[in-house]
Design an enzyme around this catalytic site. Sequence first.
Site, mmCIF file in Angstrom:
data_model
loop_
_atom_site.group_PDB
_atom_site.id
_atom_site.type_symbol
_atom_site.label_atom_id
_atom_site.label_comp_id
_atom_site.label_asym_id
_atom_site.label_seq_id
_atom_site.Cartn_x
_atom_site.Cartn_y
_atom_site.Cartn_z
ATOM 1 N N GLY A 98 -51.037 -16.616 34.106
ATOM 2 C CA GLY A 98 -50.936 -15.393 33.327
ATOM 3 C C GLY A 98 -49.560 -14.772 33.444
ATOM 4 N N LYS A 131 -47.197 -24.746 35.850
ATOM 5 C CA LYS A 131 -47.245 -24.598 34.401
ATOM 6 C C LYS A 131 -46.451 -25.714 33.735
ATOM 7 C CE LYS A 131 -47.760 -19.575 34.739
ATOM 8 N NZ LYS A 131 -47.312 -18.238 34.289
ATOM 9 N N ASN A 191 -36.718 -20.029 32.004
ATOM 10 C CA ASN A 191 -36.691 -20.639 30.680
ATOM 11 C C ASN A 191 -35.920 -19.764 29.693
ATOM 12 O OD1 ASN A 191 -38.633 -23.108 30.889
ATOM 13 N ND2 ASN A 191 -39.654 -21.460 31.979
ATOM 14 N N LYS A 215 -45.754 -21.795 26.469
ATOM 15 C CA LYS A 215 -44.948 -20.574 26.308
ATOM 16 C C LYS A 215 -43.539 -20.773 26.856
ATOM 17 C CE LYS A 215 -45.399 -19.480 30.824
ATOM 18 N NZ LYS A 215 -44.376 -19.165 31.819
ATOM 19 N N LYS A 259 -41.241 -29.221 52.005
ATOM 20 C CA LYS A 259 -40.566 -30.409 52.537
ATOM 21 C C LYS A 259 -39.231 -30.112 53.209
ATOM 22 C CE LYS A 259 -42.557 -33.777 49.323
ATOM 23 N NZ LYS A 259 -42.263 -34.841 48.316
ATOM 24 N N THR A 314 -42.559 -14.003 29.505
ATOM 25 C CA THR A 314 -41.606 -15.099 29.673
ATOM 26 C C THR A 314 -40.501 -15.055 28.623
ATOM 27 O OG1 THR A 314 -43.469 -16.409 30.470
ATOM 28 C CG2 THR A 314 -41.444 -17.597 30.052
ATOM 29 N N TYR A 322 -35.253 -18.175 47.163
ATOM 30 C CA TYR A 322 -36.156 -17.877 46.049
ATOM 31 C C TYR A 322 -36.424 -16.391 45.860
ATOM 32 C CZ TYR A 322 -37.031 -22.877 45.844
ATOM 33 O OH TYR A 322 -36.866 -24.229 45.708
ATOM 34 N N GLU A 324 -39.262 -25.616 33.722
ATOM 35 C CA GLU A 324 -40.355 -26.452 33.230
ATOM 36 C C GLU A 324 -40.331 -26.639 31.711
ATOM 37 O OE1 GLU A 324 -42.523 -28.271 34.694
ATOM 38 O OE2 GLU A 324 -43.109 -27.433 36.645
ATOM 39 N N SER A 376 -46.724 -13.130 34.815
ATOM 40 C CA SER A 376 -46.408 -12.762 36.200
ATOM 41 C C SER A 376 -45.043 -13.289 36.597
ATOM 42 C CB SER A 376 -47.467 -13.342 37.141
ATOM 43 O OG SER A 376 -47.696 -14.715 36.846
#
Length: 337
Positions: free
Chosen positions: A138, A107, A258, A193, A33, A250, A50, A283, A140
Site C-alpha cells: 500500500g 513489489k 522510481n 505503479k 547478508k 509513488t 537506508y 524495481e 507507504s
Amino acid sequence: MKQKIAVLGPGSWGTALAQVLVENGHETILWGKNPAQVKEINEQHTNHHYLPDLILPTELKATISLEEAIKDADALLFVIPTKAIREVAHQVAAIVENQPYIIHASKGLEQISHKRISEVLAEEIPEDKRKEIIVLSGPSHAEEVAVHDITTITAASPELDAATYVQELFMNEYFRIYTNDDVIGVELGAALKNIIALGAGAMVGLGFGDNAKAAIMTRGLAEISRLGVALGANPLTFIGLSGVGDLIVTCTSVHSRNWRTGQLLGQGKKLEEILNNMGMIVEGVSTTKAALELSKQLGVEMPITEAIHSVLYEGKDIKIAAKDIMLRDGRIENEFS
C-alpha cells in the site's frame, strides 16, 4: 499475543517494518547478508545507508545467519528485491523446521516467468513447510513510517484469517492495516505503479506541470487495471490503497526511487548512471520489461508502459516518446482502452 518475526531484508522498508513490529511488542530479528550492516544495527542501533536519521529500538536484533533468523519464527516477512525472492525462498525451504506464516512486502514481477511474488514463494516453499502466504502492500514510504507518520496499507490473502493475523501484528496508532482477499490485484497494483512512477518523474524532469502529472497517473491507473483484470483481479482493488493509493504516493514524492529515476531520465541523465548512483534497487525498471512482455502475451494494451520500455531498453529519446503518446489515435475514455 507476542510473536517471533523474522524480517528478511534490512533495507529501508524492511527496517521500518521491523521497527513497527518491535514497537508492537513482538520479538523481531532482521536478516541481511552484509556483516557490517548487521553489526551496525546490533551495536549502533542505526541503519545509516537506508534510514540515516533513524535510531532503532535496542530490542531489534540483526543476523547474517538465515537459520538463526527463521528458527522458531511464527512468521517470515520477505522484504527483499524481486530478483532475489526465489533464491532466498529456496534457502528457507531447505532449513525451516516449523510452519510459519509467509508474508511479503516486496513489489515487482519475476523476470522471464512474469510471476507475482506470492506465486514464486508458493513454488519454492511447499505447503507442508508453511502456513498461508500474505501480501503486505500500500501507499507507504519507509522514511515516513519510521517517524510515525500516519500510514494505511493492505494485508491480502485468499484466507482472510491469515490477513487478519498480519493486521493484528502491525496495527497501532500510526500504522493501520486493512484486509483484502484479492492477492492478484494487490500484488499487481504494487508492482505496476512503479512503472507509472517512472513516467510521472520523467514528466517533471521534462519540465511539465500538474496537468501532465494528472494525465499520466490517471491513464496509468487504466493500464494497471486492464492488466490486472485480465489476470483475474477485482477491479475495485485498483481504486483502493494498493491501487490508486500506492500510485499517488509513488508518483508524487521525492522519497520514491522510481519517481527520482524518471525525473533524472527526463533531465537527460543516462539510465546506467542513475542506477549506479541510486544505491538502492529501482524495481520499476525491471518490472517495465516483465509487464510489457506479459501484456503482449495477453493482448492487453499498455501504451505508457510501452513508451517507458522504449526509453529504458530501446534507446528512444524521452521527448519523442512523450510526444508519440500524445499523438496516438483518439479513444473513448470509458472504453477502458
